[in-house]
Write a protein that holds these residues in place. Sequence first.
Motif, PDB file in Angstrom:
ATOM      1  N   LEU A 264      -3.169   0.128 -10.298  1.00  0.00           N
ATOM      2  CA  LEU A 264      -3.929   0.889  -9.302  1.00  0.00           C
ATOM      3  C   LEU A 264      -4.909  -0.021  -8.559  1.00  0.00           C
ATOM      4  CD1 LEU A 264      -4.708   4.254 -11.133  1.00  0.00           C
ATOM      5  CD2 LEU A 264      -2.819   3.692  -9.609  1.00  0.00           C
TER       6      LEU A 264
ATOM      7  N   GLY B  77      -4.426  -3.152  -8.021  1.00  0.00           N
ATOM      8  CA  GLY B  77      -3.592  -3.932  -7.116  1.00  0.00           C
ATOM      9  C   GLY B  77      -3.257  -3.149  -5.854  1.00  0.00           C
ATOM     10  N   ILE B  78      -2.940  -1.878  -6.023  1.00  0.00           N
ATOM     11  CA  ILE B  78      -2.634  -1.022  -4.870  1.00  0.00           C
ATOM     12  C   ILE B  78      -3.856  -0.944  -3.956  1.00  0.00           C
ATOM     13  CG2 ILE B  78      -2.184   1.367  -4.187  1.00  0.00           C
ATOM     14  CD1 ILE B  78      -0.437   1.604  -6.753  1.00  0.00           C
TER      15      ILE B  78
ATOM     16  N   ILE C 243      -4.132  -4.055  -1.879  1.00  0.00           N
ATOM     17  CA  ILE C 243      -3.233  -4.118  -0.718  1.00  0.00           C
ATOM     18  C   ILE C 243      -3.751  -3.199   0.396  1.00  0.00           C
ATOM     19  CG2 ILE C 243      -0.901  -3.572   0.116  1.00  0.00           C
ATOM     20  CD1 ILE C 243      -1.105  -6.162  -1.529  1.00  0.00           C
ATOM     21  N   LEU C 244      -4.214  -2.017   0.029  1.00  0.00           N
ATOM     22  CA  LEU C 244      -4.714  -1.092   1.054  1.00  0.00           C
ATOM     23  C   LEU C 244      -5.948  -1.665   1.763  1.00  0.00           C
ATOM     24  CD1 LEU C 244      -4.385   2.347  -0.797  1.00  0.00           C
ATOM     25  CD2 LEU C 244      -2.865   1.425   0.951  1.00  0.00           C
TER      26      LEU C 244
ATOM     27  N   ASP D  19      -4.750  -4.450   4.027  1.00  0.00           N
ATOM     28  CA  ASP D  19      -4.078  -3.853   5.186  1.00  0.00           C
ATOM     29  C   ASP D  19      -5.113  -3.319   6.177  1.00  0.00           C
ATOM     30  OD1 ASP D  19      -1.311  -2.607   6.156  1.00  0.00           O
ATOM     31  OD2 ASP D  19      -2.839  -1.055   6.351  1.00  0.00           O
TER      32      ASP D  19
ATOM     33  N   MET E 249      -4.110  -5.336   9.192  1.00  0.00           N
ATOM     34  CA  MET E 249      -2.938  -4.753   9.830  1.00  0.00           C
ATOM     35  C   MET E 249      -3.145  -3.358  10.415  1.00  0.00           C
ATOM     36  SD  MET E 249      -0.442  -6.862   9.599  1.00  0.00           S
ATOM     37  CE  MET E 249      -0.462  -8.535   8.935  1.00  0.00           C
ATOM     38  N   MET E 250      -3.999  -2.591   9.820  1.00  0.00           N
ATOM     39  CA  MET E 250      -4.060  -1.157  10.113  1.00  0.00           C
ATOM     40  C   MET E 250      -4.418  -0.849  11.576  1.00  0.00           C
ATOM     41  SD  MET E 250      -6.397   1.614   8.071  1.00  0.00           S
ATOM     42  CE  MET E 250      -7.796   1.507   9.192  1.00  0.00           C
TER      43      MET E 250
ATOM     44  N   ALA F 101      -7.794   8.495   7.967  1.00  0.00           N
ATOM     45  CA  ALA F 101      -6.709   8.751   7.010  1.00  0.00           C
ATOM     46  C   ALA F 101      -6.773   7.763   5.856  1.00  0.00           C
ATOM     47  CB  ALA F 101      -5.348   8.664   7.706  1.00  0.00           C
ATOM     48  N   ARG F 102      -7.049   6.512   6.163  1.00  0.00           N
ATOM     49  CA  ARG F 102      -7.117   5.506   5.105  1.00  0.00           C
ATOM     50  C   ARG F 102      -8.283   5.798   4.155  1.00  0.00           C
ATOM     51  NH1 ARG F 102      -4.861   0.570   4.699  1.00  0.00           N
ATOM     52  NH2 ARG F 102      -3.134   1.814   5.503  1.00  0.00           N
TER      53      ARG F 102
ATOM     54  N   GLN G 165      -7.169   8.388   1.795  1.00  0.00           N
ATOM     55  CA  GLN G 165      -6.220   7.850   0.811  1.00  0.00           C
ATOM     56  C   GLN G 165      -6.958   7.039  -0.261  1.00  0.00           C
ATOM     57  OE1 GLN G 165      -3.942   5.814   3.726  1.00  0.00           O
ATOM     58  NE2 GLN G 165      -3.003   7.700   4.466  1.00  0.00           N
TER      59      GLN G 165
ATOM     60  N   LEU H 164      -7.232   7.756  -4.276  1.00  0.00           N
ATOM     61  CA  LEU H 164      -6.872   6.711  -5.245  1.00  0.00           C
ATOM     62  C   LEU H 164      -8.050   6.417  -6.175  1.00  0.00           C
ATOM     63  CD1 LEU H 164      -4.621   4.670  -6.037  1.00  0.00           C
ATOM     64  CD2 LEU H 164      -5.748   3.019  -4.549  1.00  0.00           C
TER      65      LEU H 164
ATOM     66  N   ALA I 206      -3.187  -8.179  -4.735  1.00  0.00           N
ATOM     67  CA  ALA I 206      -2.782  -7.227  -5.764  1.00  0.00           C
ATOM     68  C   ALA I 206      -2.459  -7.855  -7.111  1.00  0.00           C
ATOM     69  CB  ALA I 206      -1.550  -6.474  -5.289  1.00  0.00           C
TER      70      ALA I 206
ATOM     71  N   ARG J 123      -3.676 -12.166  -1.066  1.00  0.00           N
ATOM     72  CA  ARG J 123      -3.814 -12.059   0.390  1.00  0.00           C
ATOM     73  C   ARG J 123      -5.146 -12.669   0.809  1.00  0.00           C
ATOM     74  NH1 ARG J 123       0.166  -7.946   1.920  1.00  0.00           N
ATOM     75  NH2 ARG J 123       1.569  -7.981   0.126  1.00  0.00           N
TER      76      ARG J 123
END
Lengths: 549, 549
Positions: free
Chosen positions: A33, A35-36, A39-40, A43, A47-48, A55-56, A59, A63, A285, A291
């Motif tokens: 979790l 690690g997830i 990444i979020l 991102d 990237m986002m 929304a992020r 999320q 989490l 992650a 990253r």
Amino acid sequence: MTIPATTATDFRSESVRSLYDQLILHLKGLSHLKGINGILRWDQEVMMPKKAAAARAAQLSTLAGLTHEKKTSPILGALLDELEYRITTEDLSPALNPYELANIRLARKDYQEETLLPTELVKNIAALNSKAVVAWVEARKESEFSKFAPFLEDQVKILRQKVAYKMKGGVCEDARLINQKARASLGLSDEDACYKGYYQVLLDSFEPGFKDDHLQALFSDLKEHLVPLIAKIREKNFQHDNSYIEGDFDIKRQTEFTHSISKLIGFDTDAGRLDISTHPFTGGAHPTDVRMTTRYIINKLKEGITATVHETGHSLYEQGRNREYVDTPVSRALSLGVHESQSLLWERMVMLNKPFWTYTLPLLKEQFAEHESLQSITVDQFYNAFNRVQSGFIRFESDELTYPMHIILRYEIEKALIEGDIEVADVPAHWSAKVKEYLGLEVTEDRLGCLQDIHWSSSAIGYFPTYTLGSIYAVQIYTHAKEKIPDLEEHLARGEFHVLKEWLNKNVHEQGSLRESGDDLVFDLTGKHLDSSLYVKYLTDKYTAIYGL
Amino acid sequence: MTIPATTATDFRSESVRSLYDQLILHLKGLSHLKGINGILRWDQEVMMPKKAAAARAAQLSTLAGLTHEKKTSPILGALLDELEYRITTEDLSPALNPYELANIRLARKDYQEETLLPTELVKNIAALNSKAVVAWVEARKESEFSKFAPFLEDQVKILRQKVAYKMKGGVCEDARLINQKARASLGLSDEDACYKGYYQVLLDSFEPGFKDDHLQALFSDLKEHLVPLIAKIREKNFQHDNSYIEGDFDIKRQTEFTHSISKLIGFDTDAGRLDISTHPFTGGAHPTDVRMTTRYIINKLKEGITATVHETGHSLYEQGRNREYVDTPVSRALSLGVHESQSLLWERMVMLNKPFWTYTLPLLKEQFAEHESLQSITVDQFYNAFNRVQSGFIRFESDELTYPMHIILRYEIEKALIEGDIEVADVPAHWSAKVKEYLGLEVTEDRLGCLQDIHWSSSAIGYFPTYTLGSIYAVQIYTHAKEKIPDLEEHLARGEFHVLKEWLNKNVHEQGSLRESGDDLVFDLTGKHLDSSLYVKYLTDKYTAIYGL
């Protein structure tokens, strides 16, 4: 309704190995979790698309809720209770090795930290942080400390509540003793307000196991030696020419150059990425999925190189984490300070040094062949230009010599605030006085003074010292590496960076959180506790030579 | 141990609104987890370093476990039971609007699907899929169906088990009736094996609410009309010149061109990204965070344009989802077929048509100014070149006219397999016979025949028909749009794509899963059930003109 079938009582009949295996299964889930989340977060910065922010946030919040549930699950608590019981009643070392025992210790500490604060307080801290960051942004824009002051008052109050809960819960037993001693010497009862020892608890959450009195001794020594050194350079009023690295350097070619340097140092591009973000950072992650980011500015060649090498240092730590114990607590980085030591070791001990440029200056010249003034520059000239010292107001723009002064003044102020020795309203005055004393500058605006950093608005009191602890660790570790690796700097001058990287992998990265503090790591490695004298000597020798003092 | 405090009994005293709000809170959490999964999947295909594969698999598995727990939580079940009870005992329409009622219906269906299969079976399916995909890759490489056949046998068996559980659990009541009727007419008891109606259940999980007999009628009609049309073109033995789009087209400029087309059509780059992956797809986390990918091949200009416009169609659906009910089931896409209708509408009805190129051919010529042979081409010539028909073995390389034949033959074979009308060993023979009949080609290798697609190795039986349902939906929806929007194609010819996009937003995207099937959506929109005649007419008119039949 289903009720978990296993309770602490059921564990009594199980073997230590079986209990440990169940614990690890749970901890691995938590690591996934985390690690997830990594990444979020990456991102989000890299990237986002911009409309996705809300929304992020939702999320991430879901989490975080699930992670909290898993971190505080009754099954985990029962497992840890039983293992704790076994530890007090039998010798577990035949059943479990030191890495495994460290996992139990770390899991207990995490569980304790996660469960001892009331949910209400955790929510209040999060809510305050949201508001305080917004207020800080606004106050900094207007350079008006009074607009941020009420939020800093609230931060101090809420952090004191947090510390009180932690002390009561048994975190940082030594801090409780400091507090008791202070109360006794001042003739205070348990009901009277007394915040002595509180800073130790805050420091512990960023730099586990590191003692505040040790930190204070290190910082006093630095002040004593570095303030006069900085003054001498200021008085000399001389600068090395750096015009040949001040022009415009094509961003695409900067990118190619820094990517190749990063790979050369040892960053594994099959186990990580290097991208761009507003503020460089290292996240990700897993050791196989690191990253990192950097940034480039067309007329600031040094910044792109420095940021990339710095983050590469962090990334090597992440990629080098112990694979045998991957996804368990013992494989994680020991502390913020030790993490910073790995970035600073590569940034300062390596990149800001001559052997590095002996190998890479020809590559830089080739990469920027159209920069004619660069072509005739020697390694010595380049070294002098890259190591210019210049006192300034802004911490993150500072050179390695003046940087510790920025940290020490923050440490002194934030500790005095938390422990009740100064008032929030007095912060700007204290700040100005210290900047004057340590750096010889007059602060004219809050924006350039106590409003420059985000940390205090987001509860991160106790964080600043880890930057300078990182430098002190870095010097002590690098000095030891030079003793242990024959011809280390000759290797570096030939671009054989793997020699150092592999040594760090073995002696720092793979050690993870096996030990209880960065000081223990350094002691076991070098035979000495963390000591500012090597750091002072390094800076004094280096800058005495550069400035001909 | 903590026990959830609320049980079904406690809900009895609560208002419908309060129950609904609790349900929505739970469903939003699930939607956030789905969004997180979407980002991780995207990252895996587009960004992730290769050594991270194992770590990512572990993270996804932990996330799937938590999602499953949340999807099957007793609280959710109790909430749904109580809402179901209310629905049977009182009229909820004053308290809840149709979107809210749809959310309850969809949440019930999801809960049912998630809870009615034994955990053991779910695990067995996952394990079989892992092995079967590996076997399929191997078998395809060697073009040896017999190496994959045992896995396909197992897939058929395990899918029949899945269907049986679903039927018993009350999913697809109509399928159970079909089965009963077949048993009765064959004089079979409940214990005798009989798989009639089983395909309906599989179809339902990809194309909810769509009836297999309706599908069969549509496909029969297509065969009747398209097989002779394809034959006529084959016999004509004529092709339009397309040499001017067959050369090398610089990838960077292809990228710029397709990005600009995608934005022109209406893709919001602040609410999504367009990147590169081996297989183009549309995923992401939320209407504000849509991640689509495409790919470019230097000498296949048409492929990059087609893939980008296709994925843009999917993305417009995702970005256009109902914001008022965001993160709840009613806002999600209605079915795979309807999703495909949105990509195909833009790819075929718009991009493979003259109005589109009237506007964009000049842009293409400008973007590739060095392609001299392209400069003198007219829109009619370009249209003819882009719409060449050529029977081939491979489904995903097919043109729009022969594509349905590939789908129909798969549908006929997979349905016969599941329902016990043919044996796995006979698949290659059936495949060859149908390819010969529908496309006039002789299959010489399994690789080019029944081994070309991954679907059967990963339990995706019932999936193929949605591709062609998508085309039929697309034609019916586009035909209706032309009736409703004055001068639609004149708008398109002026690059005013927003006119169509906004109409689709309102009439398809924002409708989400309000209705129970794609057929209901089409009926409410156009006044007619899904009908192949418009599709047949579209293809017949278009290709009769292009090939001068």
